[in-house]
Design a protein around this motif. Structure first.
Motif, PDB file in Angstrom:
ATOM      1  N   ALA A   1       1.141  -1.135  -0.100  1.00 55.68           N
ATOM      2  CA  ALA A   1      -0.516  -0.038   0.066  1.00 55.68           C
ATOM      3  C   ALA A   1       1.107   1.433   0.153  1.00 55.68           C
ATOM      4  O   ALA A   1       0.562   2.072  -0.854  1.00 55.68           O
ATOM      5  N   LYS A   2       2.031   0.725   0.709  1.00 61.66           N
ATOM      6  CA  LYS A   2       2.553   2.711   0.875  1.00 61.66           C
ATOM      7  C   LYS A   2       3.589   2.628  -0.081  1.00 61.66           C
ATOM      8  O   LYS A   2       3.479   3.845  -1.167  1.00 61.66           O
ATOM      9  N   ASN A   3       4.155   1.154  -0.789  1.00 64.74           N
ATOM     10  CA  ASN A   3       4.434   1.641  -2.599  1.00 64.74           C
ATOM     11  C   ASN A   3       3.821   2.272  -3.763  1.00 64.74           C
ATOM     12  O   ASN A   3       3.871   2.871  -4.878  1.00 64.74           O
ATOM     13  N   ASN A   4       2.680   1.892  -3.723  1.00 61.65           N
ATOM     14  CA  ASN A   4       1.124   2.848  -4.527  1.00 61.65           C
ATOM     15  C   ASN A   4       1.061   4.019  -3.716  1.00 61.65           C
ATOM     16  O   ASN A   4       0.124   4.793  -4.435  1.00 61.65           O
ATOM     17  N   GLY A   5       1.461   4.687  -2.516  1.00 64.16           N
ATOM     18  CA  GLY A   5       1.022   6.602  -2.450  1.00 64.16           C
ATOM     19  C   GLY A   5      -0.145   6.260  -1.045  1.00 64.16           C
ATOM     20  O   GLY A   5       0.407   7.597  -0.914  1.00 64.16           O
ATOM     21  N   ALA A   6      -0.077   4.956  -0.700  1.00 58.66           N
ATOM     22  CA  ALA A   6      -0.672   5.277   0.657  1.00 58.66           C
ATOM     23  C   ALA A   6      -0.083   5.987   2.056  1.00 58.66           C
ATOM     24  O   ALA A   6       1.126   5.589   2.464  1.00 58.66           O
ATOM     25  N   LYS A   7      -0.781   6.655   2.462  1.00 65.83           N
ATOM     26  CA  LYS A   7       0.042   6.803   4.048  1.00 65.83           C
ATOM     27  C   LYS A   7      -0.698   6.196   5.432  1.00 65.83           C
ATOM     28  O   LYS A   7      -1.529   5.744   5.561  1.00 65.83           O
ATOM     29  N   ILE A   8      -0.186   6.274   5.986  1.00 69.36           N
ATOM     30  CA  ILE A   8      -0.821   5.671   7.341  1.00 69.36           C
ATOM     31  C   ILE A   8      -0.161   6.090   8.679  1.00 69.36           C
ATOM     32  O   ILE A   8       1.043   6.363   8.950  1.00 69.36           O
TER      33      ILE A   8
END
Length: 759
Positions: A245-252
């Motif tokens: 998800a991070k690699n796809n641009g998501a923030k956590i």
């Protein structure tokens, strides 16, 4: 070669403490996995077994319920999953000779770690009334003993049938069928102690008591909020999904009282880049005070309402109910009260709001850190409010994600393991099997313990699990179990519950997930449901640990034939012989399982329908998604006290203790430690390395004490402390439970720390 089990219990009175780590997995995880696996299984068996874990033609990991991606790695397992497999596929054996050498009084003095390390159970064992030792017993005699005690009851409701989350769909369906044909809904399960609060809140608000996302939704999300959860230890394969998800641009955003290595940085052992550098996961860490989550989400909801254009008005108008009452409550949220409840700084909440408003697709994940508080259900309702406001349920990349623990705990509930079954389920059961199931509600875990304590329940039968160690208020629970006429445990390995018995006791050894299951019609497979509603097959390949083992479905079927006798018209013998016939009946009783055998034959299985996710249809009492307006609550903290949360170490899974270290938190060679903020420790005069007794305080005035815990100065949220369970379950009062769900409130226990005799 595999190593032998420890002869003596290791001394744990001097735990060593080093600096906590800030990344999870990587080379250390690989090394630890291989070392533990080799100790239990040997080199060749390790290779053969681990390469079948979570594969489409293999067996489902007996650990957590995190789903598998459609494309599987050859090594589709995590460190703790490998430990779970190694413990089940171990070459160590507990034979009748072991019980000759170890009377029950001796077993009762042993740690859970020592008991579990002894190996696999090989024979049915019986503890006669007044006897000191378990002795081998035939299966026929074992079922006779159960039947004798059940037939002596004044009512079927004096029996309790507990289920662990490891139990397969087929075994769970048969188990509840037997209990209801007997005449009781006393079907407590481990969900009562973990995600019952999630199911209660979600059923009320969106109409389905399960999560609304699939793995692909995490990959498509803009923002993932992980609240009250430590995936690095409890669901390590989730880290791969967060990394993608991070690699796809998501923030956590991480919301937790403790910093956790797995959410700081993930060193993916499947890639060279992951091994060397890893991926930073958390963009914003909100180090919240225990129990402050409802207040946080209530304030965020107020701020969303106050932001022009932030509310998805079309979604709210078309799909929701109760918006006006909710907005009135949300607009009353107060900054000062929220900062007190959460322990957060205003700037951090404002930063979280900016990330929320920038996201078009938001997922909220949570686990026990939210579900085990008195106000757990209102907290989860508030999360649903938060998602509904911006239309984040029923569209790709968004939704609720309660992350279940044990591998089939969700499937067991789907199969009818529930003390409060829906009338529609009972109607379907009656139509299919031709008997009238009981309609009155049964006992959950807490109520079952009370019934045993008060002499209202006399037979306790557990399908897996370690009930005594998992339950709250240890001394009360153990005393209650000892009042039973008969306690029965279907188990693969020894645990504490085998040493805390009724007047009579049975240990019934069963096949594990890793083992081949041969029945009258040939080789069988079972099915499980993961945390996201995916159902798939699980096929063991190893030879059973002993020739006297029976599968869980076989145990239930033979027990039912002996107890119910000719009065039952259910084809128990046919069900034992061929599990496909069980699945045919499930297909006619449980919605979503139509054509079950055909669907599960597909590699990877199938996805159960979920009306809110699939069609934005909400099967609630109002026919819409329900906003709620619960009063905001958070735990009060008296002067000189701390709020304690119970948690796992990295060397355990639920009550199974794999080792005595907690690598990520820097703890080695001991479990009796309590993590305390250095400033709190200074205020309370608790020196690093000193020892204290933990004493919980509850309105009943009973002293509950856990002695001899080493003080570890640790960056917890102010006013909060943490220690491992099951050692600290003794501190959780039986009656301290979540409203509505009745889940033990193990994450907000008021404690005082007193100088220990060890100091």
């Amino acid at each position: 070669m595999a190593s032998k089990p420890p002869k003596g219990d290791p001394v744990q009175d001097a735990p060593q403490v080093a600096e906590a780590q800030h990344a999870a997995a990587g080379l250390p995880a690989i090394g630890h996995t291989l070392r533990v696996a080799q100790q239990q299984m040997g080199v060749r068996r390790t290779a053969l077994t681990l390469l079948r874990v979570n594969q489409k033609d293999g067996f489902d990991c007996p650990g957590c319920a995190w789903p598998e991606p459609d494309h599987r790695h050859k090594a589709e397992f995590c460190e703790n999953g490998a430990k779970a497999v190694a413990e089940e596929a171990t070459l160590r054996r507990v034979t009748p000779d072991f019980f000759t050498a170890h009377p029950v009084a001796d077993l009762a003095t042993r740690s859970g770690y020592w008991l579990g390390q002894q190996g696999r159970l090989t024979h049915p064992m019986y503890l006669a009334e007044g006897a000191e030792r378990y002795e081998p017993v035939s299966w026929e005699r074992a079922f006779d003993i159960v039947a004798e005690e059940i037939e002596a009851l004044d009512s079927p409701d004096e029996s309790v049938f507990y289920t662990s989350g490891r139990t397969s769909n087929e075994a769970a369906f048969l188990y509840q069928l037997f209990a209801r044909e007997l005449g009781t809904n006393n079907l407590p399960d481990c969900s009562n102690m973990c995600h019952e609060s999630s199911g209660s809140a979600l059923t009320e608000t969106i109409g389905v008591g399960k999560g609304s996302v699939l793995l692909e939704d995490l990959y498509k999300s803009d923002l993932i909020i992980v609240a009250g959860q430590n995936p690095g230890t409890n669901h390590p394969r989730m880290l791969s999904a967060l990394e993608k998800a991070k690699n796809n641009g998501a923030k956590i955003i991480t919301v937790n009282p403790l910093p956790e290595a797995g959410l700081e940085r993930f060193k993916n052992p499947q890639t060279a880049q992951g091994m060397l550098k890893g991926t930073a996961l958390t963009d914003l860490f909100l180090q919240i005070r225990l129990g402050g989550d409802q207040a946080l989400f209530r304030l965020l909801n107020k701020l969303i309402l106050e932001t022009e254009g932030a509310v998805d008005k079309d979604f709210v108008r078309e799909h929701t109910h109760g918006y006006e009452e909710f907005t009135e409550a949300a607009r009353a949220a107060d900054w000062d009260d929220t900062l007190t409840a959460t322990g957060l700084e205003r700037e951090r909440i404002e930063e979280a709001l900016r990330m929320v408003l920038a996201s078009e697709r938001t997922v909220v994940c949570w686990a026990m850190g939210l579900t085990q508080h008195k106000h757990a259900v209102p907290t989860i309702r508030e999360i649903v409010n938060f998602l509904l406001l911006r239309g984040n349920i029923g569209r790709p990349g968004a939704g609720v994600c309660p992350v279940r623990g044990h591998s089939n705990v969700q499937g067991d509930r789907t199969m009818g393991i529930f003390e409060r079954p829906a009338p529609a389920f009972l109607d379907a059961l009656e139509k299919e099997f031709g008997f009238a199931p009981p309609r009155h509600h049964g006992l959950d875990v807490v109520r079952a313990i009370r019934a045993l304590r008060d002499g209202k329940a006399k037979v306790f039968f557990a399908m897996g699990g370690n009930f005594v160690a998992a339950s709250p208020d240890t001394e009360v629970t153990e005393a209650a179990m000892r009042k039973a006429r008969l306690t029965v445990h279907v188990s693969t390995k020894l645990n504490r519950s085998h040493a805390v018995t009724g007047a009579r006791a049975l240990i019934l050894p069963t096949l594990g997930r890793t083992e081949r299951d041969l029945q009258g019609s040939g080789e069988q497979f079972v099915t499980v449901e993961d945390s996201m509603g995916m159902v798939h097959a699980s096929r063991g390949r190893l030879e059973p640990a002993g020739k006297h083992l029976l599968s869980e479905p076989a145990i239930v079927c033979r027990l039912a034939r002996r107890v119910l006798g000719s009065a039952s018209h259910t084809p128990w013998e046919e069900f034992e012989k061929d599990y496909a016939t069980v699945r045919d009946r499930i297909a006619r009783v449980v919605p979503g399982f139509e054509d079950f055998n055909a669907k599960v034959a597909h590699p990877g299985g199938f996805t159960l329908p979920h009306a809110p996710r699939d069609e934005r249809r909400f099967p609630t009492a109002t026919g819409k998604a329900n906003f709620t307006a619960s009063p905001v609550e958070y735990p009060a903290l008296p002067e000189g006290r701390l709020l304690l949360q119970t948690l796992r170490s990295h060397d355990q899974y639920n009550t199974t203790i794999y080792g005595l270290d907690d690598r990520y938190r820097g703890i080695k060679n001991g479990r009796r430690v309590v993590l305390v903020n250095p400033r709190d420790a200074a205020d309370l005069g608790l020196a690093e390395g000193s020892y204290a007794d933990l004493v919980s305080e509850w309105q009943d005035g009973v002293e509950r004490r856990a002695p001899g815990f080493r003080i570890v100065h640790y960056p917890t949220a102010r006013g909060c402390a943490a220690a491992y369970y099951p050692e600290t379950n003794v501190l959780v009062p039986l009656d301290a439970t979540a409203d509505t769900s009745n889940t033990p409130a193990s994450k907000s226990v008021v404690v005082r720390l007193e100088q220990s005799a060890l100091d």
